[in-house]
Scaffold this motif. Structure first.
Motif, PDB file in Angstrom:
ATOM      1  N   THR A  34       0.841  -1.188   0.000  1.00  0.00           N
ATOM      2  CA  THR A  34       0.000   0.000   0.000  1.00  0.00           C
ATOM      3  C   THR A  34       0.881   1.245   0.000  1.00  0.00           C
ATOM      4  O   THR A  34       1.951   1.255   0.605  1.00  0.00           O
ATOM      5  CB  THR A  34      -0.952   0.027   1.202  1.00  0.00           C
ATOM      6  OG1 THR A  34      -1.707   1.241   1.142  1.00  0.00           O
ATOM      7  CG2 THR A  34      -0.206  -0.031   2.524  1.00  0.00           C
TER       8      THR A  34
ATOM      9  N   ASP B 126      -0.508   4.121   0.951  1.00  0.00           N
ATOM     10  CA  ASP B 126      -1.037   4.981   2.025  1.00  0.00           C
ATOM     11  C   ASP B 126      -1.543   4.119   3.181  1.00  0.00           C
ATOM     12  O   ASP B 126      -0.745   3.588   3.937  1.00  0.00           O
ATOM     13  CB  ASP B 126      -2.100   5.963   1.494  1.00  0.00           C
ATOM     14  CG  ASP B 126      -3.027   5.347   0.456  1.00  0.00           C
ATOM     15  OD1 ASP B 126      -3.686   4.355   0.807  1.00  0.00           O
ATOM     16  OD2 ASP B 126      -3.081   5.839  -0.693  1.00  0.00           O
TER      17      ASP B 126
ATOM     18  N   GLY C 246      -8.788   1.919  -6.047  1.00  0.00           N
ATOM     19  CA  GLY C 246      -7.499   2.614  -6.128  1.00  0.00           C
ATOM     20  C   GLY C 246      -6.464   1.894  -6.985  1.00  0.00           C
ATOM     21  O   GLY C 246      -6.332   0.679  -6.928  1.00  0.00           O
TER      22      GLY C 246
ATOM     23  N   HIS D 274       2.134   0.912 -10.723  1.00  0.00           N
ATOM     24  CA  HIS D 274       1.404   0.497  -9.520  1.00  0.00           C
ATOM     25  C   HIS D 274       0.546  -0.747  -9.706  1.00  0.00           C
ATOM     26  O   HIS D 274      -0.459  -0.907  -9.037  1.00  0.00           O
ATOM     27  CB  HIS D 274       0.520   1.650  -9.033  1.00  0.00           C
ATOM     28  CG  HIS D 274       1.297   2.817  -8.519  1.00  0.00           C
ATOM     29  ND1 HIS D 274       2.158   2.713  -7.445  1.00  0.00           N
ATOM     30  CD2 HIS D 274       1.372   4.107  -8.936  1.00  0.00           C
ATOM     31  CE1 HIS D 274       2.714   3.899  -7.221  1.00  0.00           C
ATOM     32  NE2 HIS D 274       2.267   4.754  -8.117  1.00  0.00           N
TER      33      HIS D 274
ATOM     34  N   ASN E 108       0.586  -2.323  -6.445  1.00  0.00           N
ATOM     35  CA  ASN E 108       0.468  -1.474  -5.258  1.00  0.00           C
ATOM     36  C   ASN E 108      -0.995  -1.186  -4.950  1.00  0.00           C
ATOM     37  O   ASN E 108      -1.858  -1.323  -5.817  1.00  0.00           O
ATOM     38  CB  ASN E 108       1.209  -0.156  -5.457  1.00  0.00           C
ATOM     39  CG  ASN E 108       2.721  -0.337  -5.378  1.00  0.00           C
ATOM     40  OD1 ASN E 108       3.187  -1.295  -4.758  1.00  0.00           O
ATOM     41  ND2 ASN E 108       3.461   0.544  -5.997  1.00  0.00           N
TER      42      ASN E 108
ATOM     43  N   SER F 215      -3.872   1.517  -2.885  1.00  0.00           N
ATOM     44  CA  SER F 215      -4.124   2.825  -2.277  1.00  0.00           C
ATOM     45  C   SER F 215      -5.579   2.868  -1.848  1.00  0.00           C
ATOM     46  O   SER F 215      -6.473   2.524  -2.623  1.00  0.00           O
ATOM     47  CB  SER F 215      -3.844   3.939  -3.293  1.00  0.00           C
ATOM     48  OG  SER F 215      -4.375   5.148  -2.788  1.00  0.00           O
TER      49      SER F 215
ATOM     50  N   SER G  32      -6.699   5.700   0.080  1.00  0.00           N
ATOM     51  CA  SER G  32      -7.056   7.033   0.564  1.00  0.00           C
ATOM     52  C   SER G  32      -8.163   7.656  -0.288  1.00  0.00           C
ATOM     53  O   SER G  32      -9.051   8.341   0.237  1.00  0.00           O
ATOM     54  CB  SER G  32      -5.822   7.932   0.642  1.00  0.00           C
ATOM     55  OG  SER G  32      -5.384   8.242  -0.653  1.00  0.00           O
TER      56      SER G  32
END
Ligand code: KG4
Ligand code: ZN
Length: 495
Positions: free
Chosen positions: A313, A315, A356, A366, A369, A371, A373
């Motif tokens: 992640t 965030d 995300g 990404h 990855n 996210s 948020s």
């Protein structure tokens, strides 16, 4: 694909000679010498192979009357460097030397070859001597290295694992691959009124809980502290203060009982619980680790030597997102179970919340990855907007739609990781694995994609000491040298 190791036979001679010539050139042994080596009663030769192809070989000699063993030679195919083959061969030879009751092992290595010297040092060898002009015709010196074979190269070591990286004080005990005890004391209640884990509170709670948790684990396992062969402890990643409590306790314990200590990576250890459930880890595997502290995708080619962090992640962690959204919806901490419950009566399609880092433009940087948020903001906006208009917010619908967005991203990325890397299996770990929708969607989509899904028992998914003990036992059984007593804690320790 990973390699296997087996005993060498005379039938391997041709393949071994080919590697020998490629590796040592002018210095190569002749075919008759190699044949004599392979078949001598006091030698022990191994080959590393992939299908039928020999990728490396190594051998030792140990005469019955001596307590020391000598590494005779080791070579790995040029095209398969850095795959951990040399390390595996060495570990297997160390195990064999221990079985032959050797207490010391010697080897010589070219002075101009720092890479193998480093590997041998990692395995516990020390430089003890130098022989000038040893390798002819080029006149390079030989470094003589010695290993004191750890007495704990045992087939089924009893290992105590200590985990304090977040809010769970976990003590686990294993014998080899068998789980003997897994006792957890959580300080979650103390963090509830803050809506998240408070590092200082967690550290203090570990300190208070450790002794009783240890006693209970020993009782459950039915063993005394003297029967422990080694201590393993998480030294990262995690909360620095919390980690320090566990590492301090582990070091004190290891010194007190005069046993080796192994520092362990928390994320990699999550994967090691699978061994406790089925005896051995099938590799390669992808692991999706989702908790209040981490959201990581690992590619595990070899648990001890080859774990790659594909993504994480950028965030919030997945569990943290659940906890924060629960607050927005007026639900209590920890938020995961509350949202899971509220979502049962909701419509997951009611609101289309953002996923995300799943857009085409995110795929390059990404792809693996996470996210959360943007999702968090979208949920908060949705609730605020409804309230400002005086509308009734359906907590069930928001919870279900939010949960769907998180689960969709987690499972999609995990399956991408499997398919992109040609990996036929996926292991889940971390407290968020309790989520009923995550289990459902992971099962359905893995089945569809022909991927084997492993979901460990929940008590082994949440942070625990058994996973630390399990990987500690694997290190010992592989002949890995213990950690030096001065190792530190690393809150961002890489895998
Ligand atoms: O692995 P874990 O017990 O330890 C820490 O990270 O400390 O994970 C706890 C996290 C919390 O964020 C909690 O909200 C989340 O796991 N969690 C869940 C569920 N049960 C626990 N998240 C979603 N759905 C659940 N059913
Ligand atoms: Zn964890």
């Amino acid at each position: 694909m990973s390699h296997l190791i087996r005993l060498a036979t005379e039938a391997d001679l041709a393949a071994i000679m080919e590697l020998e010539k490629a590796s040592f050139g002018n210095d190569s042994w002749s075919r008759p010498t190699m044949r004599a080596e392979l078949t001598a009663p006091h030698t022990y030769y191994l080959v590393a192979h992939q299908d039928e192809k020999i990728l490396g070989y190594a051998g030792l000699s140990k005469v019955a009357s001596s307590s020391s063993a000598d590494i005779q030679t080791i070579a790995v195919s040029d095209s398969h460097r850095r795959a951990g083959i040399g390390r595996h061969l060495m570990q297997a030879l160390i195990e064999q030397a221990a079985k032959l009751t050797a207490t010391e092992m010697y080897l010589e290595v070219r002075e101009d070859k720092p890479a193998p010297q480093k590997l041998y040092e990692q395995l516990g060898f020390e430089k003890i001597d130098k022989r000038e002009k040893y390798y002819q015709p080029d006149g390079v010196a030989a470094i003589v290295m010695r290993l004191t074979i750890p007495t704990n190269v045992k087939s089924e070591p009893v290992v105590l694992g200590i985990e304090t990286s977040c809010d769970e004080t976990g003590i686990g005990i294993v014998r080899g691959t068998t789980l003997l005890a897994n006792v957890i004391s959580s300080s979650m209640d103390q963090h509830a009124r803050f809506g998240g884990v408070v590092p200082e509170i967690a550290a203090r709670a570990h300190l208070e809980a450790l002794e009783a948790t240890l006693q209970k684990a020993l009782e459950t396992a039915g063993i005394s502290i003297k029967e422990i062969d080694a201590v393993a402890v998480t030294n990262g990643p995690g909360l620095a203060g919390a980690l320090m409590v566990g590492v301090g306790a582990a070091k004190a314990l290891a010194v007190a009982i005069d046993k080796p200590i192994y520092a362990v990576n928390h994320l990699v250890a999550h994967v090691a619980v699978d061994i406790l459930e089925r005896g051995k880890l099938e590799t390669p595997t992808v692991a999706l680790l989702v908790s209040g502290g981490h959201t990581s995708l690992l590619l595990v080619r070899d648990l001890l030597n080859d774990v790659e962090l594909l993504g994480e992640t950028i965030d919030d962690a997945a569990g943290e997102a659940f906890d924060k959204i629960a607050r927005v919806l007026g639900l209590s901490y920890p938020g995961g179970p509350e949202i899971d419950k509220a979502a049962q009566n909701g419509d997951a399609k009611a609101i289309r919340f953002p996923r995300g880092l799943t857009l085409p433009k995110d795929q390059e940087k990404h792809r693996y990855n996470f996210s959360f948020s943007g999702l968090k903001t979208a949920v908060a906006r949705h609730v605020e907007l409804a309230e400002s208009k005086g509308e009734q917010v359906s907590i069930a619908d928001v919870a279900a739609s939010f949960r769907e967005a998180v689960v969709d991203v987690l499972v999609t990325k995990a399956i991408n990781a499997c398919q992109d890397n040609d990996v036929p299996r996926l292991i889940l770990g971390g407290g968020v694995v309790a989520n009923s929708r995550l289990r459902e969607v992971a099962k359905a989509r893995c089945q569809e994609a022909g991927i084997e899904l492993r979901i460990p028992a929940l008590s082994l998914c949440t942070d625990n000491g058994a996973m630390i003990a399990s990987i500690g036992a694997q290190k010992i059984m592989a002949g890995e040298a213990p950690s030096k007593l001065d190792f530190g804690v690393y809150s961002t320790l890489p895998v």
